[in-house]
Design a protein around this motif. Structure first.
Motif, PDB file in Angstrom:
ATOM      1  N   ARG A  45       0.805  -0.646  -0.109  1.00  0.00           N
ATOM      2  CA  ARG A  45      -0.424  -0.111   0.032  1.00  0.00           C
ATOM      3  C   ARG A  45       0.819   1.041   0.112  1.00  0.00           C
ATOM      4  N   ALA A  46       0.694   1.827   0.931  1.00  0.00           N
ATOM      5  CA  ALA A  46       1.538   3.622   0.734  1.00  0.00           C
ATOM      6  C   ALA A  46       2.714   3.090   2.343  1.00  0.00           C
ATOM      7  N   GLU A  47       3.189   1.668   2.628  1.00  0.00           N
ATOM      8  CA  GLU A  47       4.121   2.073   3.790  1.00  0.00           C
ATOM      9  C   GLU A  47       5.278   0.994   3.080  1.00  0.00           C
ATOM     10  N   PHE A  48       6.699   1.274   2.992  1.00  0.00           N
ATOM     11  CA  PHE A  48       8.296   0.748   2.571  1.00  0.00           C
ATOM     12  C   PHE A  48       8.469   0.058   4.041  1.00  0.00           C
ATOM     13  N   ILE A  49       8.669  -1.059   3.206  1.00  0.00           N
ATOM     14  CA  ILE A  49       9.830  -2.172   4.345  1.00  0.00           C
ATOM     15  C   ILE A  49      11.069  -2.360   3.966  1.00  0.00           C
ATOM     16  N   ASN A  50      11.691  -2.595   4.710  1.00  0.00           N
ATOM     17  CA  ASN A  50      13.045  -2.826   3.524  1.00  0.00           C
ATOM     18  C   ASN A  50      13.483  -3.901   4.925  1.00  0.00           C
ATOM     19  N   GLY A  51      14.183  -5.426   4.605  1.00  0.00           N
ATOM     20  CA  GLY A  51      14.888  -6.124   5.378  1.00  0.00           C
ATOM     21  C   GLY A  51      13.235  -6.930   6.049  1.00  0.00           C
ATOM     22  N   ARG A  52      13.947  -8.861   6.825  1.00  0.00           N
ATOM     23  CA  ARG A  52      13.892  -9.282   6.980  1.00  0.00           C
ATOM     24  C   ARG A  52      12.750  -8.876   9.044  1.00  0.00           C
ATOM     25  N   ALA A  53      14.020  -8.395   9.398  1.00  0.00           N
ATOM     26  CA  ALA A  53      13.543  -7.263  10.495  1.00  0.00           C
ATOM     27  C   ALA A  53      12.202  -6.412  10.461  1.00  0.00           C
ATOM     28  N   GLU A  54      12.462  -5.717   9.581  1.00  0.00           N
ATOM     29  CA  GLU A  54      10.808  -4.975   9.102  1.00  0.00           C
ATOM     30  C   GLU A  54       9.990  -5.862   8.978  1.00  0.00           C
ATOM     31  N   ARG A 116      13.286 -10.578  -3.333  1.00  0.00           N
ATOM     32  CA  ARG A 116      14.042  -9.560  -2.984  1.00  0.00           C
ATOM     33  C   ARG A 116      12.898  -8.113  -3.106  1.00  0.00           C
ATOM     34  N   ARG A 117      12.498  -8.753  -3.640  1.00  0.00           N
ATOM     35  CA  ARG A 117      11.345  -7.501  -4.096  1.00  0.00           C
ATOM     36  C   ARG A 117      10.367  -7.312  -3.954  1.00  0.00           C
ATOM     37  N   ARG A 118       8.560  -6.949  -3.308  1.00  0.00           N
ATOM     38  CA  ARG A 118       7.868  -7.745  -3.279  1.00  0.00           C
ATOM     39  C   ARG A 118       6.580  -5.613  -3.352  1.00  0.00           C
ATOM     40  N   ILE A 119       6.058  -5.468  -4.387  1.00  0.00           N
ATOM     41  CA  ILE A 119       5.421  -4.468  -4.762  1.00  0.00           C
ATOM     42  C   ILE A 119       4.084  -4.882  -4.334  1.00  0.00           C
ATOM     43  N   ALA A 120       2.928  -4.889  -3.330  1.00  0.00           N
ATOM     44  CA  ALA A 120       1.745  -4.620  -3.391  1.00  0.00           C
ATOM     45  C   ALA A 120       1.268  -3.868  -3.224  1.00  0.00           C
TER      46      ALA A 120
END
Length: 153
Positions: A45-54, A116-120
């Motif tokens: 959606r409008a959230e940007f998330i980076n890495g497994r912990a996030e 490595r990339r997911r755009i939803a």
């Protein structure tokens, strides 16, 4: 290694989609996060998330508010190390209001089969409990349960 590995065939892309669906239906954030690279990048959606912990923190929040979550994914298309899917899921909030969400995702994998990339892109709307279509016990969607196209989604 997280088979099936790219480059994907139709059969391996379908398998990868079903494995992702099964993992998300487990609602186990730590298990799901292992399917992504340590530096995976998401837009949800409008959230940007980076890495497994996030990713794990995001999924923990998601499933704490999206109760009795049930998800169906379907392959849309694929090429090389990329897969596009469409999906629908149902859940209720803590007040008992049911929702159905629809969306699509674009996935990109590394050579080890990790995403490595997911755009939803996702939207949802309230539904009556009697209008639910994704009905099965907790966990994996049974093989005989209709998919998105069968449900007319």
């Amino acid at each position: 290694m997280r088979p099936p590995l790219p480059p994907f065939t139709e059969a391996t892309a379908i398998e990868k989609v079903r494995l992702a669906e099964d993992a998300w239906n487990s609602r186990d954030p730590a298990k799901v996060a292992l399917a992504y690279t340590s530096d995976s990048q998401w837009r949800n959606r409008a959230e940007f998330i980076n890495g497994r912990a996030e990713i794990e923190a995001f999924l923990t929040r998601k499933w704490a508010r999206e109760l009795d979550y049930r998800l169906v994914k379907e392959l849309w298309t694929f090429a090389g190390n990329r897969i596009a899917v469409r999906f629908a899921y149902e859940f209720h909030d803590d007040s008992g209001t049911w929702f159905r969400a629809y969306g699509n995702e674009n996935w990109e994998f590394d050579g080890e089969g990790l995403m490595r990339r997911r755009i939803a892109s996702v939207n949802e709307h309230p539904i009556q409990q009697s209008d639910r279509k994704l009905l099965w016990p907790d966990g994996r969607r049974p093989d005989g349960h209709p998919g998105l196209s069968d449900l007319g989604f």
